[in-house]
Design an enzyme around this catalytic site. Structure first.
Site, PDB file in Angstrom:
ATOM      1  N   ASN A   9      -1.166  -0.028   6.048  1.00 32.62           N
ATOM      2  CA  ASN A   9      -1.195  -1.308   5.171  1.00 32.62           C
ATOM      3  C   ASN A   9      -0.060  -2.437   5.404  1.00 32.62           C
ATOM      4  OD1 ASN A   9      -0.111  -0.912   3.006  1.00 32.62           O
ATOM      5  ND2 ASN A   9      -2.507  -1.403   2.399  1.00 32.62           N
ATOM      6  N   GLU A  46       9.891  -0.141 -10.830  1.00 33.78           N
ATOM      7  CA  GLU A  46      10.017   0.447  -8.906  1.00 33.78           C
ATOM      8  C   GLU A  46      11.197  -0.204  -9.119  1.00 33.78           C
ATOM      9  OE1 GLU A  46       6.136  -1.201  -7.353  1.00 33.78           O
ATOM     10  OE2 GLU A  46       5.158   0.379  -7.743  1.00 33.78           O
ATOM     11  N   TYR A  86       4.130   6.580  -6.432  1.00 30.49           N
ATOM     12  CA  TYR A  86       3.222   6.240  -6.085  1.00 30.49           C
ATOM     13  C   TYR A  86       2.063   7.450  -7.441  1.00 30.49           C
ATOM     14  CZ  TYR A  86       2.740   3.729  -2.259  1.00 30.49           C
ATOM     15  OH  TYR A  86       2.684   2.407  -1.501  1.00 30.49           O
ATOM     16  N   HIS A 104       4.109  -3.321   1.088  1.00 23.93           N
ATOM     17  CA  HIS A 104       3.800  -2.508  -0.332  1.00 23.93           C
ATOM     18  C   HIS A 104       4.285  -4.176  -1.669  1.00 23.93           C
ATOM     19  CE1 HIS A 104       3.877  -0.442  -4.203  1.00 23.93           C
ATOM     20  NE2 HIS A 104       4.889  -1.372  -4.550  1.00 23.93           N
ATOM     21  N   LYS A 148       6.558  -1.033   5.317  1.00 19.63           N
ATOM     22  CA  LYS A 148       6.093   0.607   5.449  1.00 19.63           C
ATOM     23  C   LYS A 148       6.046   1.084   7.085  1.00 19.63           C
ATOM     24  CE  LYS A 148       2.192   0.219   1.684  1.00 19.63           C
ATOM     25  NZ  LYS A 148       0.976   0.364   0.498  1.00 19.63           N
TER      26      LYS A 148
HETATM   27  P1  DAT Z   1      -1.888  -2.197  -3.131  1.00 18.44           P
HETATM   28  O1  DAT Z   1      -0.902  -1.616  -2.284  1.00 18.44           O
HETATM   29  O2  DAT Z   1      -2.532  -3.152  -2.788  1.00 18.44           O
HETATM   30  O3  DAT Z   1      -1.545  -2.067  -4.265  1.00 18.44           O
HETATM   31  P2  DAT Z   1      -2.803  -0.119  -4.491  1.00 18.44           P
HETATM   32  O4  DAT Z   1      -1.955   0.691  -5.436  1.00 18.44           O
HETATM   33  O5  DAT Z   1      -4.978  -0.178  -4.916  1.00 18.44           O
HETATM   34  O6  DAT Z   1      -3.336  -0.886  -3.356  1.00 18.44           O
HETATM   35  O7  DAT Z   1      -2.739   1.405  -3.687  1.00 18.44           O
HETATM   36  C1  DAT Z   1      -1.468   1.543  -3.191  1.00 18.44           C
HETATM   37  C2  DAT Z   1      -1.867   1.956  -1.640  1.00 18.44           C
HETATM   38  O8  DAT Z   1      -2.905   3.212  -1.366  1.00 18.44           O
HETATM   39  C3  DAT Z   1      -2.194   0.917  -0.520  1.00 18.44           C
HETATM   40  O9  DAT Z   1      -1.317  -0.181  -0.116  1.00 18.44           O
HETATM   41  C4  DAT Z   1      -2.780   1.730   0.620  1.00 18.44           C
HETATM   42  C5  DAT Z   1      -3.193   3.517  -0.235  1.00 18.44           C
HETATM   43  N1  DAT Z   1      -4.661   3.031  -0.078  1.00 18.44           N
HETATM   44  C6  DAT Z   1      -5.409   2.312  -1.253  1.00 18.44           C
HETATM   45  N2  DAT Z   1      -6.711   2.471  -1.533  1.00 18.44           N
HETATM   46  C7  DAT Z   1      -6.536   3.541  -0.186  1.00 18.44           C
HETATM   47  C8  DAT Z   1      -7.863   4.039   0.493  1.00 18.44           C
HETATM   48  N3  DAT Z   1      -9.651   3.883  -0.380  1.00 18.44           N
HETATM   49  N4  DAT Z   1      -8.464   4.737   1.872  1.00 18.44           N
HETATM   50  C9  DAT Z   1      -6.158   5.039   1.963  1.00 18.44           C
HETATM   51  N5  DAT Z   1      -5.427   4.504   0.917  1.00 18.44           N
HETATM   52  C10 DAT Z   1      -5.468   3.575   0.090  1.00 18.44           C
HETATM   53 MG    MG Z   2      -0.988  -1.431  -5.423  1.00 17.30          MG
END
Ligand code: DAT
Ligand code: MG
Length: 138
Positions: A112, A126, A49, A115, A9
């Protein structure tokens, strides 16, 4: 062999962590099947997304993912989806296990560092979002 989509990222690209993260991928025995660098458009981030479009963090997530270039890779290997998610660690770097990419390099739950696809169906979607069949090596 299973394939998964990995993204380094903007926060990690910005901090010159691409080599370190690819080093961990290779050390874990995952294979690079495709690799590119790209600066996402708003539309591309929103489509990538779209599963999260009703979430409160959606706009901020799309702002962030378009804030700078990303590195996009297809990783292959037995159990590649699960293995890549284990290397990354939990979504929130504060909750990710020590030694994982997100714990070592993530700044917060949004920035973070990486991905990874979460299941075979999402991995297929994806990978196809960013790559054609001719871009992938076995
Ligand atoms: P992951 O990337 O572990 O699959 P996810 O699919 O639940 O997690 O979410 C996609 C992305 O969205 C994640 O990498 C960062 C962002 N995200 C997730 N939860 C969040 C939150 N509570 N606040 C801000 N950004 C968040
Ligand atoms: Mg995810």
């Amino acid at each position: 062999m299973e394939r998964t989509l990995a993204i380094i990222k903007p926060d990690a690209v910005e901090r010159n962590l691409v080599g370190e993260i690819i080093k961990r991928i290779e050390a874990a025995g995952l294979r690079l099947c495709a690799l590119r660098i790209k600066h996402l458009t708003r539309r591309e981030a929103e489509r990538f997304y779209e599963v999260h479009q009703e979430r409160p963090f959606f706009k901020s997530l799309c702002d962030y993912m378009t804030s700078g270039p990303i590195v996009i890779a297809v990783l292959g290997g037995d159990n590649a989806i699960k293995r890549w998610r284990e290397l990354m660690g939990a979504t929130d770097p504060a909750k990710a296990a020590p030694g994982t990419i997100r714990n070592d390099f993530g700044l917060d739950v949004e920035k973070n560092a990486s991905h990874g696809s979460d299941a075979p169906e999402t991995a297929a979607r994806e990978v196809a979002f960013f790559f054609s069949a001719v871009d992938l090596v076995d």
